[in-house]
Write an enzyme that holds these catalytic residues in place. Structure first.
Site, PDB file in Angstrom:
ATOM      1  N   ASN A 176      27.067  37.513  48.478  1.00  0.00           N
ATOM      2  CA  ASN A 176      26.415  36.530  49.353  1.00  0.00           C
ATOM      3  C   ASN A 176      25.283  37.180  50.136  1.00  0.00           C
ATOM      4  O   ASN A 176      25.347  38.358  50.492  1.00  0.00           O
ATOM      5  CB  ASN A 176      27.437  35.920  50.323  1.00  0.00           C
ATOM      6  CG  ASN A 176      28.540  35.188  49.589  1.00  0.00           C
ATOM      7  OD1 ASN A 176      28.385  34.854  48.403  1.00  0.00           O
ATOM      8  ND2 ASN A 176      29.673  34.989  50.244  1.00  0.00           N
ATOM      9  N   HIS A 212      23.436  41.606  46.537  1.00  0.00           N
ATOM     10  CA  HIS A 212      22.285  40.776  46.160  1.00  0.00           C
ATOM     11  C   HIS A 212      21.295  40.580  47.297  1.00  0.00           C
ATOM     12  O   HIS A 212      20.469  39.663  47.246  1.00  0.00           O
ATOM     13  CB  HIS A 212      22.776  39.419  45.627  1.00  0.00           C
ATOM     14  CG  HIS A 212      23.563  39.565  44.364  1.00  0.00           C
ATOM     15  ND1 HIS A 212      24.401  38.593  43.886  1.00  0.00           N
ATOM     16  CD2 HIS A 212      23.647  40.590  43.485  1.00  0.00           C
ATOM     17  CE1 HIS A 212      24.950  39.002  42.758  1.00  0.00           C
ATOM     18  NE2 HIS A 212      24.517  40.225  42.486  1.00  0.00           N
TER      19      HIS A 212
END
Ligand code: APR
Length: 228
Positions: free
Chosen positions: A87, A104
């Site tokens: 997330n 990410h």
């Protein structure tokens, strides 16, 4: 203390009101990845990419951690907890988790397009064309786009190899290399998978599938791994 390593995905933030990517009505139902989440998209239409992340930042700034995020903080009393998250929201940090690895990227940070080591905290939700780094180059979202390297993957694999317990919560395990982390868990170490739907993995004898949403699943997990 035993090491508890968690791989979290969009599903842990679903009950906070942040849409997932691949559920019905998810982000990828409304946007094409190639239009907003690749380096080519950035080259082709910078404004569209900036707007996509501005909208996500604006929404993420209005939501709060849910009981699943707080349950992971609580587990720090009994375990050496490291969260490896896919997330880009900051709900784990807001809830109070101490060790969070973002595979990410992070929505509330921007990065120089000239020197990727120049990363900046964002004070507002908006990143615009003309917002420049200290070297004078355009700032971009501090997000790992599809096709880009995942710089934190090495550390994530090392942490996973050390895990005494591995927990997968709220991820479809559809995106590599993140999804491959389950294969780095030590032989025979217990793996718990919390998700209302069965993710894309064949369940082995050391795996326990808790088919619940994150808030309920975390309660069951805590009963399983502590004597609470
Ligand atoms: N509690 C727990 N899990 C949930 C809940 C909930 N309330 N609601 C949905 N889920 C589950 C879904 O069943 C699914 O398995 O969360 C998962 C969400 O999957 P995705 O939408 O694919 O999100 P994620 O796995 O995090 O995607 C991985 O893909 O697009 C890229 O970079 C993006 O980090 C993202 C990566």
């Amino acid at each position: 203390m035993k090491k508890l390593v968690v791989l979290s995905g969009a599903g842990i933030s679903a009950e906070s009101g942040i849409s997932t990517f691949r559920d019905n009505g998810g982000l990828w139902d409304n946007f094409r990845i190639e239009d907003v989440a690749t380096p080519e998209a950035w080259q082709r239409n910078q404004e569209l990419v900036l707007d996509f992340y501005n909208q996500r930042r604006k929404q993420a700034a209005t939501v709060k951690p849910n009981a699943a995020h707080y349950a992971l903080v609580e587990l720090e009393k009994d375990f050496d907890v490291t969260i490896i998250t896919q997330n880009v929201d900051n709900l784990h940090e807001i809830a109070g988790s101490s060790n969070v690895i973002h595979l990410h990227g992070e929505l509330f940070k921007s990065r120089s397009t000239k020197n990727p080591d120049l990363v900046y905290e964002m004070s507002s939700w908006e990143l615009k064309t003309g917002d420049l780094c200290e070297l004078g180059s355009q700032l971009r979202p501090h997000i790992v786009w599809f096709g880009e390297e995942v710089p934190m993957m090495e550390i994530a694999m090392e942490v996973t190899e050390e895990a005494d317990i591995f927990v997968v919560v709220g991820t479809s395990l559809a995106v590599y290399p993140a999804a491959g982390l389950v294969h780095y868990v030590g032989a025979g170490k217990p793996i718990y998978i919390i998700d209302p739907a069965k993710p894309d993995i064949s369940l082995k004898s050391n795996m326990t599938f808790i088919q619940e949403k994150a808030t309920t699943g975390m309660e069951i997990l805590i009963k399983n791994i502590t004597n609470k």
